[in-house]
Write an enzyme that holds these catalytic residues in place. Structure first.
Site, PDB file in Angstrom:
ATOM      1  N   GLY A   9      32.553  44.848  25.050  1.00 25.26           N
ATOM      2  CA  GLY A   9      31.053  45.536  24.470  1.00 25.26           C
ATOM      3  C   GLY A   9      31.129  47.379  23.953  1.00 25.26           C
ATOM      4  O   GLY A   9      30.086  48.029  24.460  1.00 25.26           O
ATOM      5  N   PHE A  14      25.594  51.234  26.320  1.00 22.59           N
ATOM      6  CA  PHE A  14      26.292  50.780  27.564  1.00 22.59           C
ATOM      7  C   PHE A  14      27.695  51.160  27.765  1.00 22.59           C
ATOM      8  O   PHE A  14      28.264  51.531  28.649  1.00 22.59           O
ATOM      9  CB  PHE A  14      25.635  49.688  28.886  1.00 22.59           C
ATOM     10  CG  PHE A  14      24.066  49.983  29.014  1.00 22.59           C
ATOM     11  CD1 PHE A  14      23.211  50.793  28.588  1.00 22.59           C
ATOM     12  CD2 PHE A  14      23.514  48.815  28.777  1.00 22.59           C
ATOM     13  CE1 PHE A  14      21.606  50.804  28.531  1.00 22.59           C
ATOM     14  CE2 PHE A  14      22.337  48.357  29.384  1.00 22.59           C
ATOM     15  CZ  PHE A  14      21.766  49.037  29.064  1.00 22.59           C
ATOM     16  N   ARG A  35      34.311  45.589  16.075  1.00 16.92           N
ATOM     17  CA  ARG A  35      33.946  46.787  15.376  1.00 16.92           C
ATOM     18  C   ARG A  35      35.391  47.807  15.543  1.00 16.92           C
ATOM     19  O   ARG A  35      35.025  48.795  16.475  1.00 16.92           O
ATOM     20  CB  ARG A  35      32.919  47.536  14.857  1.00 16.92           C
ATOM     21  CG  ARG A  35      31.463  46.935  14.628  1.00 16.92           C
ATOM     22  CD  ARG A  35      30.659  47.557  14.456  1.00 16.92           C
ATOM     23  NE  ARG A  35      29.951  47.746  16.101  1.00 16.92           N
ATOM     24  CZ  ARG A  35      28.438  48.402  16.451  1.00 16.92           C
ATOM     25  NH1 ARG A  35      27.784  48.814  15.685  1.00 16.92           N
ATOM     26  NH2 ARG A  35      28.218  48.142  17.711  1.00 16.92           N
ATOM     27  N   ASN A  83      30.028  43.413  29.311  1.00 11.58           N
ATOM     28  CA  ASN A  83      29.265  44.588  28.992  1.00 11.58           C
ATOM     29  C   ASN A  83      28.307  43.960  27.655  1.00 11.58           C
ATOM     30  O   ASN A  83      27.830  43.785  26.999  1.00 11.58           O
ATOM     31  CB  ASN A  83      29.477  45.600  29.200  1.00 11.58           C
ATOM     32  CG  ASN A  83      28.517  46.154  28.031  1.00 11.58           C
ATOM     33  OD1 ASN A  83      26.815  46.744  27.959  1.00 11.58           O
ATOM     34  ND2 ASN A  83      28.458  46.644  26.491  1.00 11.58           N
ATOM     35  N   TYR A 149      16.535  34.453  25.167  1.00  7.04           N
ATOM     36  CA  TYR A 149      17.550  35.861  25.429  1.00  7.04           C
ATOM     37  C   TYR A 149      17.277  36.314  27.091  1.00  7.04           C
ATOM     38  O   TYR A 149      18.023  36.198  27.813  1.00  7.04           O
ATOM     39  CB  TYR A 149      16.534  37.017  25.207  1.00  7.04           C
ATOM     40  CG  TYR A 149      17.239  38.379  25.602  1.00  7.04           C
ATOM     41  CD1 TYR A 149      19.016  38.495  24.686  1.00  7.04           C
ATOM     42  CD2 TYR A 149      16.757  39.525  26.187  1.00  7.04           C
ATOM     43  CE1 TYR A 149      19.364  39.847  26.229  1.00  7.04           C
ATOM     44  CE2 TYR A 149      17.776  40.422  26.767  1.00  7.04           C
ATOM     45  CZ  TYR A 149      18.857  40.302  26.786  1.00  7.04           C
ATOM     46  OH  TYR A 149      19.745  41.655  26.856  1.00  7.04           O
ATOM     47  N   GLU A 185      22.012  51.047  21.089  1.00  7.30           N
ATOM     48  CA  GLU A 185      21.583  50.157  19.230  1.00  7.30           C
ATOM     49  C   GLU A 185      20.939  48.856  19.370  1.00  7.30           C
ATOM     50  O   GLU A 185      21.263  47.948  19.166  1.00  7.30           O
ATOM     51  CB  GLU A 185      23.321  50.243  18.805  1.00  7.30           C
ATOM     52  CG  GLU A 185      23.881  51.690  17.875  1.00  7.30           C
ATOM     53  CD  GLU A 185      24.712  51.334  17.635  1.00  7.30           C
ATOM     54  OE1 GLU A 185      25.223  50.368  17.569  1.00  7.30           O
ATOM     55  OE2 GLU A 185      25.375  52.312  17.476  1.00  7.30           O
TER      56      GLU A 185
HETATM   57  P1  NDP Z   1      23.855  47.985  21.704  1.00  4.93           P
HETATM   58  O1  NDP Z   1      23.593  47.446  20.524  1.00  4.93           O
HETATM   59  O2  NDP Z   1      24.348  49.476  22.147  1.00  4.93           O
HETATM   60  O3  NDP Z   1      25.574  47.282  22.682  1.00  4.93           O
HETATM   61  C1  NDP Z   1      26.085  46.209  22.683  1.00  4.93           C
HETATM   62  C2  NDP Z   1      28.053  45.879  21.808  1.00  4.93           C
HETATM   63  O4  NDP Z   1      28.520  44.606  22.693  1.00  4.93           O
HETATM   64  C3  NDP Z   1      28.795  46.807  21.467  1.00  4.93           C
HETATM   65  O5  NDP Z   1      29.446  46.938  22.024  1.00  4.93           O
HETATM   66  C4  NDP Z   1      29.173  45.247  20.344  1.00  4.93           C
HETATM   67  O6  NDP Z   1      30.081  45.588  20.316  1.00  4.93           O
HETATM   68  C5  NDP Z   1      29.332  44.066  21.536  1.00  4.93           C
HETATM   69  N1  NDP Z   1      29.502  42.992  20.879  1.00  4.93           N
HETATM   70  C6  NDP Z   1      28.032  42.414  20.644  1.00  4.93           C
HETATM   71  N2  NDP Z   1      28.396  41.255  20.276  1.00  4.93           N
HETATM   72  C7  NDP Z   1      29.787  40.954  20.681  1.00  4.93           C
HETATM   73  C8  NDP Z   1      30.556  39.386  19.835  1.00  4.93           C
HETATM   74  N3  NDP Z   1      29.936  37.987  19.775  1.00  4.93           N
HETATM   75  N4  NDP Z   1      32.075  39.882  20.304  1.00  4.93           N
HETATM   76  C9  NDP Z   1      32.178  41.199  21.220  1.00  4.93           C
HETATM   77  N5  NDP Z   1      31.381  41.957  21.420  1.00  4.93           N
HETATM   78  C10 NDP Z   1      29.914  41.897  21.396  1.00  4.93           C
HETATM   79  O7  NDP Z   1      23.666  47.700  23.468  1.00  4.93           O
HETATM   80  P2  NDP Z   1      23.977  47.633  25.193  1.00  4.93           P
HETATM   81  O8  NDP Z   1      24.911  48.786  25.655  1.00  4.93           O
HETATM   82  O9  NDP Z   1      22.489  47.914  24.555  1.00  4.93           O
HETATM   83  O10 NDP Z   1      23.623  46.636  25.690  1.00  4.93           O
HETATM   84  C11 NDP Z   1      24.106  46.022  26.381  1.00  4.93           C
HETATM   85  C12 NDP Z   1      24.454  44.884  27.134  1.00  4.93           C
HETATM   86  O11 NDP Z   1      23.362  45.604  28.182  1.00  4.93           O
HETATM   87  C13 NDP Z   1      23.872  43.526  26.756  1.00  4.93           C
HETATM   88  O12 NDP Z   1      24.671  42.329  26.720  1.00  4.93           O
HETATM   89  C14 NDP Z   1      22.665  43.568  26.848  1.00  4.93           C
HETATM   90  O13 NDP Z   1      22.312  41.918  26.380  1.00  4.93           O
HETATM   91  C15 NDP Z   1      22.181  44.360  28.060  1.00  4.93           C
HETATM   92  N6  NDP Z   1      21.505  45.239  28.506  1.00  4.93           N
HETATM   93  C16 NDP Z   1      20.373  46.105  27.247  1.00  4.93           C
HETATM   94  C17 NDP Z   1      19.256  46.527  27.913  1.00  4.93           C
HETATM   95  C18 NDP Z   1      18.692  47.568  26.716  1.00  4.93           C
HETATM   96  O14 NDP Z   1      17.060  47.899  26.738  1.00  4.93           O
HETATM   97  N7  NDP Z   1      19.451  48.119  25.741  1.00  4.93           N
HETATM   98  C19 NDP Z   1      18.526  46.127  28.550  1.00  4.93           C
HETATM   99  C20 NDP Z   1      19.128  45.046  29.477  1.00  4.93           C
HETATM  100  C21 NDP Z   1      20.533  44.852  30.145  1.00  4.93           C
HETATM  101  P3  NDP Z   1      30.980  45.623  18.477  1.00  4.93           P
HETATM  102  O15 NDP Z   1      29.258  44.740  17.994  1.00  4.93           O
HETATM  103  O16 NDP Z   1      31.801  46.049  17.889  1.00  4.93           O
HETATM  104  O17 NDP Z   1      31.867  43.811  18.830  1.00  4.93           O
HETATM  105  C1  8X3 Z   2      17.482  44.148  27.510  1.00  4.48           C
HETATM  106  C2  8X3 Z   2      16.007  44.792  28.178  1.00  4.48           C
HETATM  107  O1  8X3 Z   2      13.481  43.990  28.267  1.00  4.48           O
HETATM  108  O2  8X3 Z   2      14.097  44.125  26.236  1.00  4.48           O
HETATM  109  O3  8X3 Z   2      17.349  43.072  28.290  1.00  4.48           O
HETATM  110  O4  8X3 Z   2      14.256  42.046  28.305  1.00  4.48           O
HETATM  111  S1  8X3 Z   2      14.050  43.798  27.975  1.00  4.48           S
END
Ligand code: NDP
Ligand code: 8X3
Length: 251
Positions: A9, A14, A35, A83, A149, A185
């Site tokens: 990811g 992140f 992507r 991630n 989730y 995102e």
């Molecule tokens: P983004 O949406 O910015 O990034 C998510 C990344 O995951 C992208 O690079 C996307 O790449 C990749 N991804 C999603 N689905 C797939 C798939 N099926 N196969 C391969 N890659 C995949 O989100 P964040 O950076 O915020 O999230 C990263 C992680 O942190 C996640 O696990 C999320 O649950 C967790 N998280 C996020 C929080 C927040 O508030 N933002 C808080 C706590 C945890 P692509 O689409 O190119 O495949």
């Molecule tokens: C993402 C944070 O609070 O939207 O994992 O679940 S929250």
């Protein structure tokens, strides 16, 4: 010493920030995501040795094929950052969409398992490695309309604890990072492109930035060989837990 770091990811949020952080320190990176064009653009931007790998973590065969296809000079993965993940929808249990549930479980739980299962033998062979999983505050406390989730992130927490035990004899560190709300995102994806709904999540306070989480991952990855941070719970100043936010604008 420069390490090989595989980040799932890495096309956004992140993962991308973590890639930039490790690249700035001269480490070699395997960046993954679906992507391709974003991975290529990131590779061009990073002033280090980068191998982009395009695959969907939900696709078991594609995950194992991608890791098996690594050239010999990329096989010695020191750090795996699991991630890739997402939330889809924010609905009461009775109203939620079954396909959203499947995608979250297939990505956040099964995808993380596939990538780990493919990479761990390479770490065991060298009796060295560090797995860093992205959980969430949603995996520490459930909240209304978080149902599946939250369940997926509880699973990440349990898998992290369990892998740490099972890999103890192989000198492999396992860290799980549980961030609160962060402006990436994530909400755009969760609300399927509805930017009004997505932006409401961050109204009235300063959320975590992707770089804050990347800094934390980098810190955990750069401790002495005998030290392992097992778990990090982190939020912005304005968030106390899954329920309590200070949206007054002063934090
Ligand atoms: P983004 O949406 O910015 O990034 C998510 C990344 O995951 C992208 O690079 C996307 O790449 C990749 N991804 C999603 N689905 C797939 C798939 N099926 N196969 C391969 N890659 C995949 O989100 P964040 O950076 O915020 O999230 C990263 C992680 O942190 C996640 O696990 C999320 O649950 C967790 N998280 C996020 C929080 C927040 O508030 N933002 C808080 C706590 C945890 P692509 O689409 O190119 O495949
Ligand atoms: C993402 C944070 O609070 O939207 O994992 O679940 S929250």
């Amino acid at each position: 010493m420069h390490k090989i770091v595989l980040i799932t990811g890495a096309t956004s949020g992140f993962g991308e920030a973590t890639a930039r952080q490790f690249a700035a320190a001269g480490h070699r990176l395997i960046i993954t995501g679906r992507r391709k064009e974003r991975l290529e653009a990131l590779k061009q931007d990073l002033k280090t040795d980068v191998l982009p790998l395009v695959f969907d973590v939900q696709d078991k065969d594609a995950v194992f094929a991608a890791i098996a296809s690594l050239p010999a000079e990329w096989k010695d993965i020191d750090i795996l950052v699991n991630n890739a993940g997402l939330a889809l929808g924010r609905d009461h249990f009775n109203e939620a969409n079954l396909d959203d549930w499947e995608t979250m479980l297939d990505t956040n739980v099964k995808g993380l398992l596939y990538v780990s299962k493919a990479v761990v033998p390479l770490m065991i062979a060298r009796q060295n490695g560090h797995i860093i999983n992205l959980g969430s505050i949603a995996g520490k406390e459930v909240y209304e309309k978080g149902n599946v989730y939250c369940a997926s992130k509880y699973a990440v927490d349990a898998i992290s604890k369990s892998i740490r035990i099972d890999l103890l004899q192989h000198r492999i560190k396992v860290t799980v990072i549980h961030p609160g709300a962060a402006d990436t995102e994530f909400s755009k994806v969760r609300f399927k492109g509805d930017m009004d709904q997505a932006q409401k999540i961050y109204e009235g306070y300063t959320p975590l930035r992707a770089e804050d989480v990347a800094d934390t991952i980098f810190y955990c990855a750069n401790l002495p060989a005998h030290v392992c941070i097992n778990e990090v719970n982190m939020t912005c100043l304005a968030q106390a837990n899954s329920f309590y936010y200070n949206r007054s604008g002063n934090a």
